[in-house]
Scaffold this motif. Sequence first.
Motif, PDB file in Angstrom:
ATOM      1  N   UNK A   1      -2.296  12.651  -0.899  1.00 53.51           N
ATOM      2  CA  UNK A   1      -2.450  12.160  -2.274  1.00 53.51           C
ATOM      3  C   UNK A   1      -1.599  10.920  -2.493  1.00 53.51           C
ATOM      4  N   UNK A   2      -0.393  10.910  -1.950  1.00 54.90           N
ATOM      5  CA  UNK A   2       0.471   9.740  -2.089  1.00 54.90           C
ATOM      6  C   UNK A   2      -0.112   8.507  -1.446  1.00 54.90           C
ATOM      7  N   UNK A   3      -0.855   8.697  -0.346  1.00 52.29           N
ATOM      8  CA  UNK A   3      -1.458   7.553   0.337  1.00 52.29           C
ATOM      9  C   UNK A   3      -2.469   6.826  -0.542  1.00 52.29           C
ATOM     10  N   UNK A   4      -3.010   7.501  -1.548  1.00 46.59           N
ATOM     11  CA  UNK A   4      -4.065   6.905  -2.373  1.00 46.59           C
ATOM     12  C   UNK A   4      -3.602   5.654  -3.097  1.00 46.59           C
ATOM     13  N   UNK A   5      -2.311   5.552  -3.423  1.00 40.30           N
ATOM     14  CA  UNK A   5      -1.831   4.340  -4.103  1.00 40.30           C
ATOM     15  C   UNK A   5      -1.184   3.357  -3.140  1.00 40.30           C
ATOM     16  N   UNK A   6      -0.924   3.789  -1.919  1.00 40.61           N
ATOM     17  CA  UNK A   6      -0.284   2.901  -0.952  1.00 40.61           C
ATOM     18  C   UNK A   6      -1.271   1.942  -0.303  1.00 40.61           C
ATOM     19  N   UNK A   7      -2.557   2.165  -0.536  1.00 44.72           N
ATOM     20  CA  UNK A   7      -3.572   1.255  -0.001  1.00 44.72           C
ATOM     21  C   UNK A   7      -3.722   0.009  -0.865  1.00 44.72           C
ATOM     22  N   UNK A   8      -3.194   0.036  -2.088  1.00 40.87           N
ATOM     23  CA  UNK A   8      -3.317  -1.116  -2.987  1.00 40.87           C
ATOM     24  C   UNK A   8      -2.402  -2.252  -2.537  1.00 40.87           C
ATOM     25  N   UNK A   9      -2.871  -3.490  -2.695  1.00 40.55           N
ATOM     26  CA  UNK A   9      -2.033  -4.661  -2.436  1.00 40.55           C
ATOM     27  C   UNK A   9      -1.284  -5.005  -3.720  1.00 40.55           C
ATOM     28  N   UNK A  10       0.033  -4.868  -3.689  1.00 42.29           N
ATOM     29  CA  UNK A  10       0.858  -5.077  -4.877  1.00 42.29           C
ATOM     30  C   UNK A  10       1.324  -6.531  -4.941  1.00 42.29           C
ATOM     31  N   UNK A  11       1.039  -7.184  -6.070  1.00 41.91           N
ATOM     32  CA  UNK A  11       1.493  -8.558  -6.286  1.00 41.91           C
ATOM     33  C   UNK A  11       2.317  -8.707  -7.569  1.00 41.91           C
ATOM     34  N   UNK A  12       2.236  -7.718  -8.451  1.00 39.62           N
ATOM     35  CA  UNK A  12       2.843  -7.847  -9.770  1.00 39.62           C
ATOM     36  C   UNK A  12       3.751  -6.652 -10.039  1.00 39.62           C
ATOM     37  N   UNK A  13       5.039  -6.912 -10.321  1.00 41.69           N
ATOM     38  CA  UNK A  13       5.961  -5.841 -10.702  1.00 41.69           C
ATOM     39  C   UNK A  13       7.041  -6.427 -11.591  1.00 41.69           C
ATOM     40  N   UNK A  14       7.607  -5.573 -12.444  1.00 36.55           N
ATOM     41  CA  UNK A  14       8.621  -6.025 -13.392  1.00 36.55           C
ATOM     42  C   UNK A  14      10.036  -5.867 -12.851  1.00 36.55           C
ATOM     43  N   UNK A  15      10.309  -4.714 -12.237  1.00 32.99           N
ATOM     44  CA  UNK A  15      11.658  -4.414 -11.785  1.00 32.99           C
ATOM     45  C   UNK A  15      11.716  -4.322 -10.259  1.00 32.99           C
ATOM     46  N   UNK A  16      12.545  -5.142  -9.611  1.00 30.03           N
ATOM     47  CA  UNK A  16      12.687  -5.035  -8.148  1.00 30.03           C
ATOM     48  C   UNK A  16      13.081  -3.629  -7.700  1.00 30.03           C
ATOM     49  N   UNK A  17      13.837  -2.941  -8.535  1.00 27.72           N
ATOM     50  CA  UNK A  17      14.271  -1.592  -8.195  1.00 27.72           C
ATOM     51  C   UNK A  17      13.074  -0.652  -8.002  1.00 27.72           C
ATOM     52  N   UNK A  18      12.053  -0.825  -8.836  1.00 27.99           N
ATOM     53  CA  UNK A  18      10.848   0.000  -8.709  1.00 27.99           C
ATOM     54  C   UNK A  18      10.134  -0.279  -7.389  1.00 27.99           C
ATOM     55  N   UNK A  19      10.060  -1.558  -7.009  1.00 30.28           N
ATOM     56  CA  UNK A  19       9.422  -1.916  -5.741  1.00 30.28           C
ATOM     57  C   UNK A  19      10.207  -1.357  -4.566  1.00 30.28           C
TER      58      UNK A  19
END
Length: 453
Positions: A173-191
């Motif tokens: 289930x966790x893998x389902x969001x790891x396939x997305x290419x992330x380009x936009x985030x607000x907090x570096x800590x979250x990334x």
Amino acid sequence: MRRREGENREATNLNVNSLETLVTHIQVLSGNIADLTYLSNVLKQSGDWLQSEQTRLAPLLGELNPSMHSLGYLYILEAHISAPISKEQANELLLSVARFINACTAEQIHLAPEKFISVCRRFKDQVLLLDEPLRGVAPMLTALRKLQTSCEQLTALHPEFLLLCLLSKSYKTGLSILEDDIFDFDQPHDLFLYCYYGGMICIGHKRFRKALELLHNVVTAPRLIINIAAEAYKKYILVSLIHLGQFSTSFPPYTSGAARKYLKNFSQPYLALVESYDTGKISELETCVQTNKDKFESDKNLGLVKQVVSSMYKRNIQRLTRTYLTLSLQDIANRAKLNTAKEAEMHVLQMIQEGQIYATINQKDGMVRFLEDPEQYKTSEMINCIDSSIQRMMMLSKKLTTMDEMMSYDPSYIREAEKARSIFDFDDVDSLPLKPDIDAHLKDVSSSYDIDD
């Protein structure tokens, strides 16, 4: 007419002096975006007052529709659940929040994202209080998808969701969001946490290439949370040995000086493991494992270390395929330093299944015949796969070019670059994570995550 409407709204704002009146305003002003914007301002001004009325808010939720009145429902729910509750009350809270997450509309919660994040984090805390992380996985996935404005956006709920997946061992289930290419985030800590937790999930599902990519991001991040980065570096070493059969102790040139300075100091037993692995001698590797077994076990990495030992046997067998066309299972056992021919057969079969070698085993005479890669790269399926990869790389290239151009003209980036250039100090180290509960979670994650193969 517009002036009169504005006057009525001003009067409405001033007359929000009872919970019944507030509920009426929520019901009336939830119909269109203009009214919702006004309602948002009213609710913001009523925030402290709602907190003071915590004990009287539960009945109001029954008067609102979480789908039609999502914004108002969110404010009241957030104030209602912010008070301390007992473990017995946690179950009721979970049901209320889960129902709201499933029913609420994304357009309305985007008017108060910080409130929605607060509610979801409170939900996560109560799930962990009950020691039932699996109950939180599906609602948190729904929540982060509703909070996203696009699949390229990383939200503050991504790390929370991955943490629940880790604790419940819901790796797939966790893998389902790891396939997305992330380009936009607000907090570096979250990334940072997204990559760390994501790397551990990929290890749990044996997606070692993706795990290396995510852990690499943690280790080379310009801003370090040193205790998490150190744990990521240890796993990065082990996964590199398992997947690649090697590990370079030198850091990439873009790694921060802080990482170069601190991470190796925390990882000496793991670097010793690398040295033993590089000799290609099973006896030296096993001696190193025994010497540092207590450390590996206390780090909850002993399962991965055992996989490192197993991978050396496989590397030794792979080397044989470059020299011989046929070998007996007993010869393979002797040359790969395995105990018996049966053990050699087990390793060969596993490697064939995983596509690491191409071979056939003659059970009658115990001989193994090594074959060439049968893939000719000319089938329609393979051509489609290659074309898809090329298209994706072209899209990523265009995206990165656009982002680079935007960044080069961004005033805040230019100011920070000038400041960094003037003081010649690019390192920024945190000794503790920004989330106060993360250390306890890391302990829990590690205890649920010792992969013995």
